[in-house]
Each structure stands twice: as C-alpha cells, then as structure tokens.
Design a protein around this motif. Sequence first.
Motif, PDB file in Angstrom:
ATOM      1  N   LEU A 189       0.827  -1.203   0.000  1.00 46.98           N
ATOM      2  CA  LEU A 189       0.000   0.000   0.000  1.00 46.98           C
ATOM      3  C   LEU A 189       0.862   1.253   0.000  1.00 46.98           C
ATOM      4  CD1 LEU A 189      -2.872   1.151   0.114  1.00 46.98           C
ATOM      5  CD2 LEU A 189      -2.706   1.100   2.616  1.00 46.98           C
ATOM      6  N   SER A 190       1.987   1.213   0.680  1.00 45.88           N
ATOM      7  CA  SER A 190       2.879   2.376   0.706  1.00 45.88           C
ATOM      8  C   SER A 190       3.428   2.661  -0.688  1.00 45.88           C
ATOM      9  CB  SER A 190       4.024   2.142   1.685  1.00 45.88           C
ATOM     10  OG  SER A 190       4.747   0.963   1.340  1.00 45.88           O
ATOM     11  N   ALA A 193       0.755   4.364  -2.679  1.00 42.30           N
ATOM     12  CA  ALA A 193       0.630   5.772  -2.297  1.00 42.30           C
ATOM     13  C   ALA A 193       1.722   6.625  -2.932  1.00 42.30           C
ATOM     14  CB  ALA A 193       0.675   5.899  -0.777  1.00 42.30           C
ATOM     15  N   ASP A 194       2.876   6.039  -3.179  1.00 43.61           N
ATOM     16  CA  ASP A 194       4.004   6.778  -3.772  1.00 43.61           C
ATOM     17  C   ASP A 194       3.962   6.785  -5.298  1.00 43.61           C
ATOM     18  OD1 ASP A 194       5.044   7.406  -1.296  1.00 43.61           O
ATOM     19  OD2 ASP A 194       6.346   5.642  -1.216  1.00 43.61           O
ATOM     20  N   GLU A 211      -8.890   7.348  -0.683  1.00 40.59           N
ATOM     21  CA  GLU A 211      -8.236   8.315   0.197  1.00 40.59           C
ATOM     22  C   GLU A 211      -8.366   7.899   1.665  1.00 40.59           C
ATOM     23  OE1 GLU A 211     -10.067  11.985  -0.920  1.00 40.59           O
ATOM     24  OE2 GLU A 211      -8.635  12.359  -2.549  1.00 40.59           O
ATOM     25  N   PHE A 214      -5.805   5.151   2.459  1.00 42.18           N
ATOM     26  CA  PHE A 214      -4.476   5.738   2.688  1.00 42.18           C
ATOM     27  C   PHE A 214      -4.419   6.419   4.058  1.00 42.18           C
ATOM     28  CE2 PHE A 214      -3.896   6.189  -2.148  1.00 42.18           C
ATOM     29  CZ  PHE A 214      -3.106   5.050  -2.211  1.00 42.18           C
ATOM     30  N   LEU A 219      -0.804   7.167   5.461  1.00 42.77           N
ATOM     31  CA  LEU A 219      -0.064   7.469   4.236  1.00 42.77           C
ATOM     32  C   LEU A 219      -0.634   8.703   3.551  1.00 42.77           C
ATOM     33  CD1 LEU A 219       0.159   3.825   2.817  1.00 42.77           C
ATOM     34  CD2 LEU A 219       1.994   5.125   3.944  1.00 42.77           C
ATOM     35  N   ARG A 220       0.250   9.453   2.954  1.00 44.83           N
ATOM     36  CA  ARG A 220      -0.167  10.628   2.176  1.00 44.83           C
ATOM     37  C   ARG A 220       0.206  10.385   0.723  1.00 44.83           C
ATOM     38  NH1 ARG A 220       1.113  16.977   3.595  1.00 44.83           N
ATOM     39  NH2 ARG A 220      -0.152  17.877   1.901  1.00 44.83           N
ATOM     40  N   PRO A 221      -0.770  10.143  -0.152  1.00 43.53           N
ATOM     41  CA  PRO A 221      -0.440   9.802  -1.542  1.00 43.53           C
ATOM     42  C   PRO A 221       0.131  10.986  -2.303  1.00 43.53           C
ATOM     43  CG  PRO A 221      -2.793  10.098  -1.300  1.00 43.53           C
ATOM     44  CD  PRO A 221      -2.220  10.153   0.084  1.00 43.53           C
ATOM     45  N   ALA A 269      -4.104  -3.711   2.658  1.00 45.75           N
ATOM     46  CA  ALA A 269      -5.293  -2.871   2.552  1.00 45.75           C
ATOM     47  C   ALA A 269      -6.509  -3.716   2.205  1.00 45.75           C
ATOM     48  CB  ALA A 269      -5.094  -1.789   1.496  1.00 45.75           C
TER      49      ALA A 269
END
Length: 300
Positions: A189-190, A193-194, A211, A214, A219-221, A269
């Motif tokens: 999932l990380s 997000a990247d 959203e 995340f 996490l901040r996409p 996720a």
Amino acid sequence: MSETSLDLDSLRLLTLVAELGSLGQAAERMRISQPAASKRLGMLERRLGLQLAERDTRGSALTTEGKAVCHWSEQVLAEAANLLAGAAALRAERGRDLRVATSMTLAESFLPGWVAELQRQSPAVQLSLKVTNSEQVAALAARHEISIGFVEGPAVPHGLSSRTVATDRLVVVVTRAHPWARRRQPVQLSELADTPLIVREPGSGTRETLERVFARAGLRPVEPLMVLDVNAAVRSAAAASIGPAVLSAATVEDDLALGHLVEIRLAGADLHRKLRAVWPKTRPLPPAAETLLQIARSPR
C-alpha cells in the motif's frame, strides 16, 4: 362528541366570518345555507366551550376568544393543506414519477438490472435518472430533489437515512506491459501511495474510499497522474498504458476477462466497500422508491 372532534369545514367557516364580517356571506362562500352555517358555528362554540362570534343586524364579529381560535384555525387549515398536497405528491410518485440519482459505478453495473425489474413489477412508473458522483447524489437527496439516491462512499452522508444494497471492492489495474503485471509479490500500500495514479475526481465514492484507505494507514499519496470524472475514461487511460488506475471491480470486469487490463494484488489494505441507498431522514420513501430499494436489496 369530544372537544378534539373538530371538522375542518367548521374551522374554515370561522376564518371566513373573520374575513367577510358576515355569517351569511361566509355561508354563501361555502355554498351552504345561512341556517346550516349558524348551526355549524354554534356546534363549534359548544365543543370548545367558548363564544366565538357576536351577531347583530349589521353582521358578525369575532370575540377576543374567537380571534385567537381563528388564528389557530388558520394554522390547522394550512397544515391540512400541506398534508393533502404531500399525499397527492406521494400518489403521483407511486403511480408515475420516480426521481433517482446514482453514482457512476452503480449506474454502469447495478442500476440497469434493478430498473428492468422495477419496470416489470411496476410498468406505470416513470423513472428519471441522474448520473453523477456520490457527493452530488447525497446533496440532491438532502435537498429533497430526488426520491432516492445510490452512493458508493465509505460512510453514510450526514442527515440521510440509508440501507446497504450491495458490496463492492476496488482494484488496482494496469496493462500487461506494466512492470507490476510481471511481479510475483503483491504491491504494498505504501508503494501505491508513492505512485502517481489515474483516479476519479474528488467527490466520487471511488476516490473517497481510496483516500480513506491511505489515511487509515497513515499514508499521504502523491499527486495523481490523471484525474477523470467518468469510469470509462479512467479505464481507457489505463488500457492505453498511461499508468495504474483504481476502479470498482464491477467496472473493469469485462476488461479483465478480455485481457485488456490486469488486476494487481495489493498488500496491506482492504478495498471492500458498501454501496448504499440514501434518502432524507425527514421524509419517508415514496412507494415506488421503496419498491426499487427492495429490488436492489434482493439477493442476485
């Protein structure tokens, strides 16, 4: 007869006496005889235990108590008119008019079957359908502009009643040429997000669900690669190898079967979500909307 057994015509007569200053003219307006009007007003006075009007050769005038009762009568008559108008609207919606708004995913993959069954059960219903994103569907329902709405967001919008009608899951898709399609290990999932993604517009249930996934993981996409407001455009962009996309599994079912797109396994996720019917808490569902809701909730 009890004090609560008041008929609306007696209250209407009282308001007409106040308006016209004459019991005879009030009787004429109501198309009844003056003796019948006098008898009706007398019965109202006896039920309330109050003298409501004073009569003489010059006409009729309300007493102080009569003016107060007349004011309350106007309120009762107005509410009765609202009740009758509401009942008429419900009859019209039951027989002919059903206003529905739905999110894109539900419109593409679920509504056609539901509507076909509704027309089979209730052929007299005339359905109008607006397709938009989940945020706008909720807004239309809150403003009483639709009979029922269908949304795909992760939470029940404020001020609305809801029922779950189906479940769905989001999938990450790419073409076979994408490096992710050849990986043996799932995408984290990380990493998702990247990665710049092809996504739906803000306000769509698909975008909101992603959203929230995340956000729950802290996490901040990164900024999206492309933002599109229809599912077909997202699918086309993904199939053109522009980049990975996140869509409902129901939306890309044919693309996956034909090999145009490949589903990527995602670790860390849960992308399942509920699909809901929504309507204002302050208003019961019209019969036609209730029928559609039962069809949507029926096992398929």
